[in-house]
Structure formats: C-alpha cells, structure tokens
Design an enzyme around this catalytic site. Structure first.
Site, PDB file in Angstrom:
ATOM      1  N   HIS A  14      21.056  29.367  23.386  1.00 14.55           N
ATOM      2  CA  HIS A  14      20.239  29.337  22.170  1.00 14.55           C
ATOM      3  C   HIS A  14      19.035  28.423  22.378  1.00 14.55           C
ATOM      4  O   HIS A  14      19.167  27.312  22.883  1.00 14.55           O
ATOM      5  CB  HIS A  14      21.051  28.909  20.939  1.00 14.55           C
ATOM      6  CG  HIS A  14      21.741  27.598  21.047  1.00 14.55           C
ATOM      7  ND1 HIS A  14      22.883  27.396  21.805  1.00 14.55           N
ATOM      8  CD2 HIS A  14      21.464  26.396  20.483  1.00 14.55           C
ATOM      9  CE1 HIS A  14      23.274  26.143  21.689  1.00 14.55           C
ATOM     10  NE2 HIS A  14      22.428  25.503  20.913  1.00 14.55           N
ATOM     11  N   LEU A  15      17.881  28.936  22.008  1.00 17.49           N
ATOM     12  CA  LEU A  15      16.620  28.213  22.124  1.00 17.49           C
ATOM     13  C   LEU A  15      16.317  27.531  20.796  1.00 17.49           C
ATOM     14  O   LEU A  15      16.280  28.188  19.753  1.00 17.49           O
ATOM     15  CB  LEU A  15      15.483  29.179  22.469  1.00 17.49           C
ATOM     16  CG  LEU A  15      14.088  28.571  22.542  1.00 17.49           C
ATOM     17  CD1 LEU A  15      13.952  27.692  23.789  1.00 17.49           C
ATOM     18  CD2 LEU A  15      13.023  29.668  22.555  1.00 17.49           C
ATOM     19  N   HIS A  16      16.110  26.220  20.833  1.00 23.03           N
ATOM     20  CA  HIS A  16      15.682  25.480  19.643  1.00 23.03           C
ATOM     21  C   HIS A  16      14.172  25.628  19.511  1.00 23.03           C
ATOM     22  O   HIS A  16      13.435  25.437  20.482  1.00 23.03           O
ATOM     23  CB  HIS A  16      16.027  23.999  19.770  1.00 23.03           C
ATOM     24  CG  HIS A  16      17.478  23.710  19.640  1.00 23.03           C
ATOM     25  ND1 HIS A  16      18.073  23.397  18.445  1.00 23.03           N
ATOM     26  CD2 HIS A  16      18.469  23.699  20.571  1.00 23.03           C
ATOM     27  CE1 HIS A  16      19.358  23.196  18.637  1.00 23.03           C
ATOM     28  NE2 HIS A  16      19.625  23.380  19.927  1.00 23.03           N
ATOM     29  N   ASP A  54      18.473  26.544  11.850  1.00 22.13           N
ATOM     30  CA  ASP A  54      19.479  25.595  12.326  1.00 22.13           C
ATOM     31  C   ASP A  54      20.141  24.953  11.107  1.00 22.13           C
ATOM     32  O   ASP A  54      19.458  24.633  10.129  1.00 22.13           O
ATOM     33  CB  ASP A  54      18.809  24.528  13.197  1.00 22.13           C
ATOM     34  CG  ASP A  54      19.811  23.695  13.964  1.00 22.13           C
ATOM     35  OD1 ASP A  54      20.581  22.943  13.320  1.00 22.13           O
ATOM     36  OD2 ASP A  54      19.830  23.776  15.196  1.00 22.13           O
ATOM     37  N   ILE A  55      21.465  24.761  11.156  1.00 20.56           N
ATOM     38  CA  ILE A  55      22.157  24.184   9.999  1.00 20.56           C
ATOM     39  C   ILE A  55      21.900  22.689   9.845  1.00 20.56           C
ATOM     40  O   ILE A  55      22.131  22.131   8.781  1.00 20.56           O
ATOM     41  CB  ILE A  55      23.681  24.465  10.026  1.00 20.56           C
ATOM     42  CG1 ILE A  55      24.335  23.882  11.266  1.00 20.56           C
ATOM     43  CG2 ILE A  55      23.958  25.953   9.889  1.00 20.56           C
ATOM     44  CD1 ILE A  55      25.857  23.914  11.228  1.00 20.56           C
TER      45      ILE A  55
END
Length: 129
Positions: free
Chosen positions: A102-104, A33-34
């Site tokens: 999208h899965l964190h 993740d950015i």
C-alpha cells in the site's frame, strides 16, 4: 486473495465501513487512511494481494508508477493541486502494520504534524519514497 487480509477485503468491497474513492485503474483501489497523518491521507492498494514493499522487483516499476498516478489523481479530484507538496511512500517492514502492498499519499506534506514528520520521514529506516 487472502480473506484474512483487511486490504484484500476492502479491495473486494467486503468492508462496508471503508468507502472506496473513484479510481480509474481497475487493478488498484484507493481509500482514506483511518489514522490520517495529513489533511489528505490516502492509501493506494493493488486489488491483487501482494506482499509488502520488500517483495517489489524491477518488474513492478510500472505498478508503482500507476499507484503514484492514482494517488495524484485522487488528490486533484479532492481539490488539492500543489503536487510539489505531496509525500508518497511505503513503510519498510517491520514498520508496516498490514502485509499487503500500500502506497501512502499525504498532502500537504508541509502540514504534517510532529509525529507524522517522523513517521513519514523521507527515505528513513522505516519509510521509503
């Protein structure tokens, strides 16, 4: 494929600034993740464009399970082994900034900072696990 979708471009390796992490599922990609909310913060994304988590149906359960397995495998490959200290989930619209599923994957969950504890709060109005 949606050429305007940054996650579609990342999945097709069209975004040179985003390194893909090794992933053993050809239908999924994983990358950092950015704006990490934890020491390990990865996103697991289907290669095929899918809408956000509101579009999920019962038929997508195997996909979500595979996404979770990829997340766990990436954590383990990155020397994180306490799978009891992990938080995984989806931001519920309108709180997701990218309209591609999208899965964190965040770990260790015990080290989430103050804002991250709010932003990734389990089963809140904006984040579902």
């Amino acid at each position: 494929y949606d050429e305007k979708c940054v996650f579609c471009r990342i999945a097709r390796r069209e975004e040179p600034g985003t390194a893909l992490l090794p992933c053993e599922d050809e239908d999924l990609v994983c990358f950092r993740d950015i704006k990490p909310g934890a020491p390990h913060h990865y996103l697991v994304v289907p290669v095929k464009h899918m809408g956000n988590c509101k579009t999920l149906k019962a038929e997508h359960i195997p996909l979500v399970k595979r996404m979770m397995e990829v997340g766990k495998a990436v954590l383990q490959k990155n020397n994180f082994s306490d799978l009891n200290d992990v938080r995984m989930g989806f931001h519920w619209p309108p709180f997701c900034s990218i309209a591609h599923l999208h899965l964190h994957v965040l770990a260790p969950a015990s080290q989430l900072g103050f804002l991250s504890r709010i932003y990734y709060r389990i089963n809140s109005y904006w984040f579902i696990t």
